[in-house]
Structure formats: C-alpha cells, structure tokens
Design an enzyme around this catalytic site. Structure first.
Site, PDB file in Angstrom:
ATOM      1  N   LYS B 191       0.868  -1.189   0.000  1.00  0.00           N
ATOM      2  CA  LYS B 191       0.000   0.000   0.000  1.00  0.00           C
ATOM      3  C   LYS B 191       0.906   1.240   0.000  1.00  0.00           C
ATOM      4  O   LYS B 191       1.477   1.608   1.017  1.00  0.00           O
ATOM      5  CB  LYS B 191      -0.895  -0.052   1.243  1.00  0.00           C
ATOM      6  N   GLU B 265       8.645   0.920  11.399  1.00  0.00           N
ATOM      7  CA  GLU B 265       9.781   1.827  11.242  1.00  0.00           C
ATOM      8  C   GLU B 265       9.183   3.220  11.275  1.00  0.00           C
ATOM      9  O   GLU B 265       8.505   3.633  10.344  1.00  0.00           O
ATOM     10  CB  GLU B 265      10.495   1.512   9.924  1.00  0.00           C
ATOM     11  N   CYS B 299      13.059  10.018   7.941  1.00  0.00           N
ATOM     12  CA  CYS B 299      12.750   9.665   9.328  1.00  0.00           C
ATOM     13  C   CYS B 299      13.994   9.733  10.205  1.00  0.00           C
ATOM     14  O   CYS B 299      13.909  10.020  11.383  1.00  0.00           O
ATOM     15  CB  CYS B 299      12.119   8.285   9.398  1.00  0.00           C
ATOM     16  N   GLU B 397       9.297  15.709  15.862  1.00  0.00           N
ATOM     17  CA  GLU B 397       9.758  15.433  14.507  1.00  0.00           C
ATOM     18  C   GLU B 397       9.101  16.427  13.553  1.00  0.00           C
ATOM     19  O   GLU B 397       7.883  16.551  13.518  1.00  0.00           O
ATOM     20  CB  GLU B 397       9.380  13.999  14.109  1.00  0.00           C
TER      21      GLU B 397
END
Lengths: 303, 489, 290
Positions: B191, B265, B299, B397
C-alpha cells in the site's frame, strides 16, 4: 596545527561538484573563464626557444578564428628559468604573464642557496610569477619550521613577482598532510609582509609526480584558503596543476571554487589551471557550442 | 605584475537551468495491481495525485476499498503455496530480474519519482532508484541461503504480508519491503502512500515484465483507510509499516494478540554530535546531508545538532556559508539540491514548526532563494540557534529542512541529551578520536549510528530504531527476520 | 508431643532486598493436601513500580560489565541453585501434584538452563551480530545490545523452570528483570531471590514479585520504563490486553508457547532466537580510508 580531515567525506563532496550540470550559456561562459585561467605550460628538458615562442603565440591567441565576443588569452605561460627571457619577449604587451618554475624544480633537492639563486635569476630574467616547490623531505620528516623558513626566504627573493607554492601533494600522500602544508605555506608567505589578492598562490603539483591535481586535494586546499580568508580577509590564490585535461574537468573545478570560496575567486587573478592539453579541449568545446559540430584534434594548433 | 588579461570576464558565473528533458508518460487513470493485472477499483473511487512542484494534476489514482482489499488479499493468499514452495534459487531469479529491470528503466523511475514526490532529480537518480535496485539484487541472493541466516532453526515464510509505506522514498520503501518478503517466500500486498503512488504502480509493470507469478505482489493505492482495512484483514499474517509513530502505535493496538507479526519503522528526532576534535569541514557536509537531504523528509534526519561549545561559532559560520550554496527549486533541474515539499499539508506542518521556533525564542537562519516558482510547495532550508532543549523544534519530529543547533560541554552531557527523547532511530558522531567515537556510539540509543558520516544507506546494512522509533530491521541479514517464522524455537 | 512447624512467610526480592509488599496483603499457599504450607506476598502495582525503578537503576552497570563477568555471575547462580536442589524440589512439590522425580528433573533443568544462558553472555553478539559489506568506503557492522528493563510474566507451571527460562534470555545480554512469578505456585519464585542474593547478582538486576498476575498486566504493559515483555502461556484475552497496552511505548513483546516437552529442551528455551527479541540491533558506520 593539525586539522583532522576525513578522506571519504572529502571525496564525496568533491564528487558532488561533478554532479552539477553546466549547460548552454553557463557552459559557454565557464569555458571562456577556464581558458582565461590557464597557465599554459611546457616543462621538458627538450624545450626550445622555438617551442616556447609558439606556445606564447597560442597563449595570446588560443584559436585563430572569428568569434564573438573574442576569446580571452590564457593567464600565463609557464617555463623553466632558462626560457623566461624568450617568453618575456614573445609575450610583451599581451597581458599574458610569464611564470617560471624555480627553486630546483621539480625535486627541490638542492642547497637552499642554489634554490634561492634560481629564483633571483628567474626574476631578473623577467618572470612575473615564480612557481616554487616546497622541501617535501623536510616536511615529511617533521621539520615544518625549516619548510616555512625556506618559503619565507623564497618570497623575499621574489620581490614583486607573484609566488605560487607547489606542495607536490602526490608526495604528501594524505589529505591531512595537504592541509597542514597548505596552512604552513600560506602562513610562511604571509610572514614576510602583507599579501595583496593574488600575490600568493598555493599549487598542488609539479606535474612530474603522479597523482597530480585531484579534486579532493584541491578541495582541501581551497578550504585552507577559505579559512585563512575568514581569519584575515586576505585572498590566497589556488592552482591545481597536472591531470586536468578536459573542459569538463575544468568546469567541475570551477564549480568547486564557486561553491567553496565564492564568486570572488572566479578570476585568473586568484585561480589558475596548470595545464597544457586542457587548452585545446576547451577550444573544442567552445567550437562545438558555436558551430554544433565537434572539431578534430588537428583543427587546433599544438600547444 | 598582476595578470591584467585583456578579455577578463567579469560577469558572475551562474548555472543555467539544466532540466531533465526525458518525458515520461503517465496514464490519466492509474489502476490497482491485483493478481498480476491492472484493474479498476471495485470501490469506483479515485483521487488526484499532483506534482508538488507545480500543483498540476498528474493522474487519478484508484482508491482501494473493502472489496479491493478482499480481492488483493485473496490473490496473495492464493499465490502463497506455490511461491513459498518454489525453490529459493528460482525465487532469487525473479528478484534478480526485477533488479535488472529497475536499473534498465532507472531514468523513467527517477523522473516519475521526482514529478510525483517533489524530490530533486539528482537524488532520485543517484540514490532512490539505484538503492531500490540494489535491494532487490541483495535480497535475491538470500532466497536460497536462508538457513545460514538463522543458525539452529528452520526458517519458514510468514505468509501474506501487508506492507504500508510512506511518501518520502516511495520506490525505495517499496523495495525495502518487498525484496526481503519475497526472498523469504511470502506474498505481499503493498500500500503506497496517498501522495506518491506512481512509481509503485510502475513497479507492478516490472513484475509483469519479469513474469512474477500472479498474486505474489499486489499493489493497492488508496488512503489511510485502505491501509487500515489491510492491516485488520484476518488472512494477513504480517504487517510491516513505515510512517508516523502515531499510526504505528495504532497498528500495534489493532493487531494486538492476533499473532500477526508486526514491524514498525517510525519517526525520529535524531541527534548529530559534533566534537571539537572532528574534521569540521567534513562534519558540516554531514550535517547538511543529514538534515537537508530530501527536503528533510527523512525519518532518520539529523534534526538535532549538538556542538561542543568551543567550536560553535566556527560551525555556525560554516553552516551558513554552506546553506548559502544550496539551490532550491525545480526538482527536475539537475542542479537542484532541495526540491518541493511533498504536499501542501506537510508544508503547513513545517511552516508551523518554523513559526513556533521563532515564537519560542530561537534564532532563525534561513536561505533566501530569490526566484521560487509561483506555484508549488516550497520551503527554504534553515537552522535555528539559541535553541533550548524544551523548545518544540528540539523535541518533535518536523520532517522538513529545519535543524536545531544546541551545545554541550562533555561527552556525557552530549550522550544524555541525545538520548533524552522517546525516539531512537539514528544518531551521528563526529570526532577524529577512535576510542571516543566507539564509546559514544555504544552509549547512544539509536538503531543506526553514523560515525563521521550521516544518511548513508545500503541494502546490506540493517536499518531500524530503538524505543518509539519502532521495532524490526530492514536491510541486511537482519532484514530477513521479520519475514520468517523460525521452527524449533 | 508433636512440634508446631513454622509456616514460612516469604518475602519478595526487590532491589537486592527481601521486602514485604507495601500493600500488606499476602497469599495463602496451600499444599496438595489443602493445608497451609506458606504465605507469600500478594504484590501490588506499587510494588511493581518500585521493582521497575530498581531494575532501571541497575541497568547501566549490569549492561556495562563484560560478558565474561556476567557469564560468571550467571554460572554462580547455577552453582547456588545446584547446591539447593532438594529445597527447590520440595518447593515445587508444595502445591503441584507431580512426582518427586519430576520435580527434581525440573530443578535440574533449571540449573542447566542457567548454565546455558551463562554461556551466551559473551557469544550472542557473534551469533546475532555481523559485519555488512556495504557498497561504499565504510566499515559497517551490526551489534546487538540490551534494551533496558524487561518484564517477565512466568507461566503457572513449570513454576521454577518457566521463570528461570524466561528471565535467563533477557538477563544474559544485560537487560535487568522484573519477573512476576507463577500464580499456581509462588514458592519457587520467592526462594529464587535467595539464590540471586547469594550469587553475586547485583541489587536490582533481578526483581521477583509474587502475587496475582492478572492484576498486574495492565500496569506491566503500560509502564513506559519497561522496554520489553517476555511471557509464555498467556491466554488470548491477556495477550490482547498486554500487547495493546504495550503500544503506547512500543514495547518489544514476545509471547512464546512452549509445550511441557519444550521447557525441558535447552536447545529450545535457550535458543538465540529467544534472546534476540530483547536485544536491539545497532548498526554502526565508519569511513574506511587514510
């Protein structure tokens, strides 16, 4: 003072400059700029007055053709001291400088008195610029003060002639040594009196030792120049020599100079290429841009 | 005498536009890849995907609904017995072919990635696509060597894998997920992220080209709900997710107790620690690569920089100088260093953080690009000084080109400040001293520690985080572990 | 005249000390004949929190010592257990209707299990870690390292072996442990503390709680300082509860299902693949050039 250098990252950064894509107008302008920065060089035992005169002619008019705007001359002709007078006469009034190697080029393995005399004679013969070699033996054995002292003496001997200090980076081997030698050379030259822009260059190689100029080595030297400028406001020049054979390589170097030192250094007064075969490849590319077709090697005179 | 060349050129030398000129055709309707065929969604629902650099619509992308998820899971389940029983060497050969075809179609993939996601062509060409190919090549070789990776046990495939990937490295993330799963004999439903579906679908074409058996990989484009339906499906044995920590936690709750294997992750707020004895010029390169790579949509971005106090001034000077050389603009220009922000919503998030940094009292240093395109989502790269650890920009973040610079005095302080975060994805350490680098690397709570480098990736190198950055590893031998069940344990 | 035997009241082992539960509650342990055999603490959520605190404080030093030393300490634990085999066999037999031979077998297997884990302390790196051949000028390697505090939820039975096998795996790599012992027979858990205390296990490295496990699941799983949970024999309902509550801090959760035979098979319980869930893989890059 030792500055740590990380070789892998320097190599990556150097490679990143080669990824810049220089096209169309930018390429045309860059090629002309590169041409104007060349120290057209012949340093052979068999060099003759005839060859030097022919080289000087090429230096002034790299390519006999109608092209608008006219092509620049190269920056200088670089020869052994014995041929300085020949070059001086041939270049008179052209604006092209005469550079002479000296100090027992290329090894420098002569007593300091001999090396200094070499400089004095070259200057007397009319050399505008002196390309000296550092004492690599002393450097590698840790006698850095001796190296610095000799550089200072050579600068004094140069008088008004400009000084290019050849580190012979191929013999220094590591990038850390290159950085130490760069800092040392700049400081030694500065110790004898103020430096105006372009009066002192650091130069990678004699061209007699492999590897000669590489982009990582040049980058480390540019960083030394940048740090010195940040510290003192003095602009030191840079001359990679040997191994730069193609126009494409020359453009990569210009990108590196632009992105490391800024646009101020994009002038023959502060940046030179020590090369011979580079000239014709640059001309070839210029011609390609003008006419759309590639030239044959015999379309340009030998340098 | 100084050189006074008669024709000295005094005009400033600038780079002319150098646009990647190859055209890539994109079908106006991009379908789902189920059972080896491109099919229209049973949901009859579509959404538009735009080029974030121009805001122009690229295509309508199918939005998979419940029936489509059902069909894809069924196809994967049907394909499983044969695929998992195929000899490892045969599976390997398919994967090698996939790697080759990605290499052969690299330029097309790179352009498509750049158009759909906004990242500079330089990066998609030199990093994303080559690494995606490398992943297939690397894992192909494992397919017939799995027993050696798990001494003392008998590895078997997990089964049907649902793999949900983010928008920052669309094709590369697809490769990270698919290659190890297929090597281990699983079948997959991939996906892609909503804003970046196109390269994953083109990978579907590659699977057709290499004759990968039908249903071994199925690709379902769609929105968040599609991913959730997939993860919840009873016949799914494994869920692998890369994305936000928030969604990761949600998936863990939803799969709790079901026996579905889960790897996550997730986010990060990775620290880059710069000691005074480091190679500073190279460290600055690493810091820049660490935060501005892919517009900071990474990330593991090194978004917190800790500088040893005595060199702060020098580092800021060099960072500013380097920031000044970065080129923001058309991602298709080969000289562009930072492309477009991936979406309008992400741009708003990043801008919000920059405002919060200023508001909370940090000092902003931002590149000013003179001519940004009038359309598209743009953010000039920046860094903040005078940042307090409590500032929002130092804790959360951002996922954009925003760096927070702070200082430290001792190694212990650096380590404890670096570890003072719920995240633990990556870290950087810069020092010329070997003993120090390994001691600090050992003590950092991070799954990847880059010593005297940053943001390096390789198919053979495991990647994944500690703490709330998720669990499981992707890449390397350890990347096989999430895709096998070990018998005899 | 028959002498009144003293029914022992066992304490819990937390932070290197034998403590009573702060709640003041206790559990009556009845023997197989229905007589009161002992009392054990009915540990509370607060006791669990205290134990996590102790375990957390002990982590830096336990994970920081050499594997060689950690191995010797675990081996010492095995030696101490070996020396008290009879007592442990008797403890197992307190509530469990099994033959004395089976109880002895369980103790022996527990000793052997500790010996196995003692051996892993300086070897798991080599089996679980590796160096990676990246396609660039870097030296790249992956090393496992412990996570922090791991909570162990012991199975009802085998009451000693189940506990030892589950705590040994995370312990040997340098994690510190808060274990909640068997509900069915808390006595072996309670006296294992004495083994810990006499075998150079530093204070706080192993913390042993007795009580009713079901009261603690939520607390264990939601405590953010707990990095991992290792259990076996949890019901599906409890697995959902534990795993869902673990999501907030993304704990590493491992549910094993060991058959009775499995527990006695050292190759199974002490497999590196049961150690692996409680180590984090750290990959380190470093340039390789002059």
């Amino acid at each position: 003072m030792r500055k740590p250098i990380d070789t892998v990252m320097v190599e990556q950064r150097a490679t990143s400059f080669t990824r810049r894509s220089i096209k169309t107008e930018s390429k045309q302008q860059g090629l002309r700029l590169a041409l104007s920065m060349i120290d057209l060089t012949t340093l052979e035992g068999k060099d003759s007055p005839e060859k030097v005169r022919s080289l000087c002619h090429k230096a002034i008019t790299p390519w006999e053709c109608e092209i608008e705007p006219p092509l620049p001359s190269v920056a200088a002709v670089c020869v052994y001291p014995s041929l300085v007078q020949v070059a001086k006469r041939a270049l008179e009034g052209s604006g092209v400088s005469v550079a002479s190697v000296a100090t027992g080029f290329p090894s420098g393995q002569y007593p300091i008195a001999v090396r200094l005399n070499d400089v004095v004679e070259a200057v007397k013969s009319g050399a505008d610029e002196i390309d000296m070699v550092i004492n690599r033996g002393a450097f590698l054995s840790g006698c850095t003060e001796e190296v610095a002292d000799e550089i200072a003496q050579v600068r004094v001997a140069c008088g008004k002639s400009h000084l290019k200090i050849i580190l012979e980076t191929g013999e220094l081997e590591t990038l850390e040594n290159v950085r130490i030698a760069s800092d040392l050379a700049i400081r030694a030259a500065a110790s004898t009196g103020p430096i105006n822009d372009g009066e002192v260059f650091i130069k990678t190689s004699t061209g007699k030792v492999s590897p000669a100029a590489t982009m990582p080595v040049t980058l480390v030297m540019l960083e030394a120049i940048r740090d010195y400028y940040e510290e003192t406001g003095v602009r030191i020049g840079m001359k990679p020599a040997g191994g730069i054979k193609t126009a494409k390589q020359a453009l990569h170097y210009l990108v590196m100079v632009k992105e490391t030192l800024g646009d101020d250094w994009l002038t023959p007064n502060l940046f030179r290429f020590g090369a011979s075969s580079l000239t014709n490849d640059v001309l070839r590319q210029i011609r390609k841009q003008q006419t759309g077709s590639y030239a044959a090697t015999y379309d340009f005179s030998e340098a | 005498m100084a050189t006074t060349n008669k024709n000295q050129n005094t005009a400033k030398w600038e780079y002319s536009p150098a646009l990647e000129s190859t055209k890539v055709t994109i079908e106006s309707k991009s379908k789902l890849f189920i059972g080896g065929k491109f099919v229209s969604p049973k949901s009859r629902s579509w959404f538009a995907t735009v080029n974030p650099a121009t805001e122009a619509k690229l295509a309508d992308v199918a939005c998979a609904g419940k029936a489509d998820v059902e069909a894809a899971v069924k196809a994967a389940k049907t394909a499983l017995p044969k695929w998992s029983r195929l000899s490892g060497t045969e599976r390997a050969k398919y994967l090698y072919r996939v790697a080759r075809r990605i290499q052969e179609r690299a330029r097309e993939f790179a352009i498509l990635e750049t158009i759909d996601g906004g990242k500079p062509i330089k990066e998609s060409r030199d990093i994303d696509i080559p690494l995606a190919a490398q992943h297939f090549f690397y894992y192909a070789g494992w397919a017939d060597k799995l027993a050696y990776a798990f001494p003392g046990s008998t590895p078997a495939p997990v089964g049907v894998c649902a793999q949900i990937i983010p928008w920052n490295f669309p094709l590369l993330m697809a490769a990270w997920k698919l290659a190890p799963a297929l090597a281990c004999g699983n079948t997959c439903i991939l996906k892609p992220a909503e804003t970046t579906s196109l390269t994953a679908l083109r990978l579907g074409e590659v699977f057709q080209e290499v004759g990968l058996p039908e249903g071994v990989v199925n690709i379902l484009t769609g929105e968040g709900d599609t991913g959730r339906l997939l993860a919840q499906h009873n016949a799914v044995n494994k869920v692998a997710f890369t994305g936000s920590t928030e969604v990761g936690k949600l998936l863990m709750r939803e799969t709790a107790g079901t026996g579905k294997k889960l790897t996550l992750e997730l986010g990060g707020k990775s620290a880059n620690i710069l000691f005074a004895d480091a190679a500073i010029d190279q460290a600055v390169e690493g810091i820049v690569a660490g935060i501005y790579f892919n517009q900071g949509h990474v990330c593991c971005a090194g978004s917190r920089l800790f500088v040893e106090e005595p060199i702060l001034e020098e580092v800021i000077y060099k960072l500013k100088q380097r920031l000044g050389t970065l080129r923001v603009g058309d991602p298709l220009d080969k000289n562009t260093d930072l492309g477009a922000i991936n979406s309008r919503s992400q741009l708003k998030v990043v801008e919000g953080y920059i405002r919060s940094g200023v508001k909370e009292g940090a000092q902003l240093h931002q590149l000013t690009t003179k001519r940004l395109p009038s359309k598209g989502f743009w953010c000039n790269p920046c860094f903040f000084t005078d940042v307090q650890p409590s500032h929002t920009i130092a804790r959360e973040e951002i996922f954009g080109p925003v760096l927070s610079v702070m200082t430290f005095r001792t190694p212990e302080e650096a380590i404890s400040r670096a570890n003072n975060s719920p995240y633990g994805l990556a870290a950087g350490v810069w020092t010329d001293k070997g003993a120090k680098i390994f001691e600090v690397a050992k003590k950092l709570d991070a799954g990847i520690v880059w010593c005297n480098t940053y943001n390096k990736f390789d198919a053979s190198s495991p990647f994944g985080g500690f703490k709330e950055s998720g669990f499981g590893r992707e890449g390397g031998m350890h990347g096989l572990r999430p895709y096998v069940r070990l018998g005899g344990v | 005249m028959s002498r009144l035997t003293i029914a022992k009241t066992y304490k819990m082992y937390i932070g290197g000390k034998f403590v009573r539960t702060e709640s003041g509650r206790s559990i009556v342990v009845e023997n197989t004949k229905g007589e009161i055999a002992a009392h054990t603490c009915h540990g509370s959520r607060k006791d669990f929190r205290g134990a996590v605190e102790s375990a957390s404080n002990a982590f830096t030093s336990w994970s920081g010592i050499t594997g060689y030393l950690r191995g010797q300490i675990l081996y010492r634990m095995a030696e101490m257990l070996e020396g008290r085999r009879e007592e442990f066999a008797a403890a197992i037999l307190t509530t469990q209707k099994i033959t004395p031979a089976k109880a002895k077998k369980e103790v022996d297997a527990s000793v052997d299990c500790l010996v196995r884990f003692a051996g892993w302390t300086d070897k798991y790196h080599q089996v679980l870690g590796c160096s990676n051949a990246v396609a660039s000028d870097y030296y790249n390697f992956t090393v496992p390292q412990p996570q922090g505090v791991v909570a162990v939820i012991a199975p009802p039975a085998p009451s000693l072996l189940g506990l030892v096998a589950l705590l040994g795996a995370p312990l040997c790599t340098g994690n510190t442990i808060v274990a909640v012992g068997s509900d069915l027979n808390p006595v072996p858990t309670a006296i294992l503390g004495e083994i810990c205390q006499t075998s150079d296990i530093p204070a706080g490295v192993i913390n042993l709680i007795t009580g009713k496990q079901s009261e603690l699941f939520e607390q264990i799983a939601s405590h953010r300082q707990v990095a991992g949970i290792y259990s076996a024999a949890l019901s599906k309902k409890n697995r959902i509860l534990v795993e869902a509550s673990s999501a907030d801090s993304l704990k590493r959760v491992r549910f094993n299902t060991f058959s009775d035979e499995d527990w006695y098979d050292g190759d199974t319980v002490a497999s590196p693949w049961n150690i692996e869930p409680f180590v984090e893989m750290k990959t380190i890059w470093h340039p390789s050039a002059c």
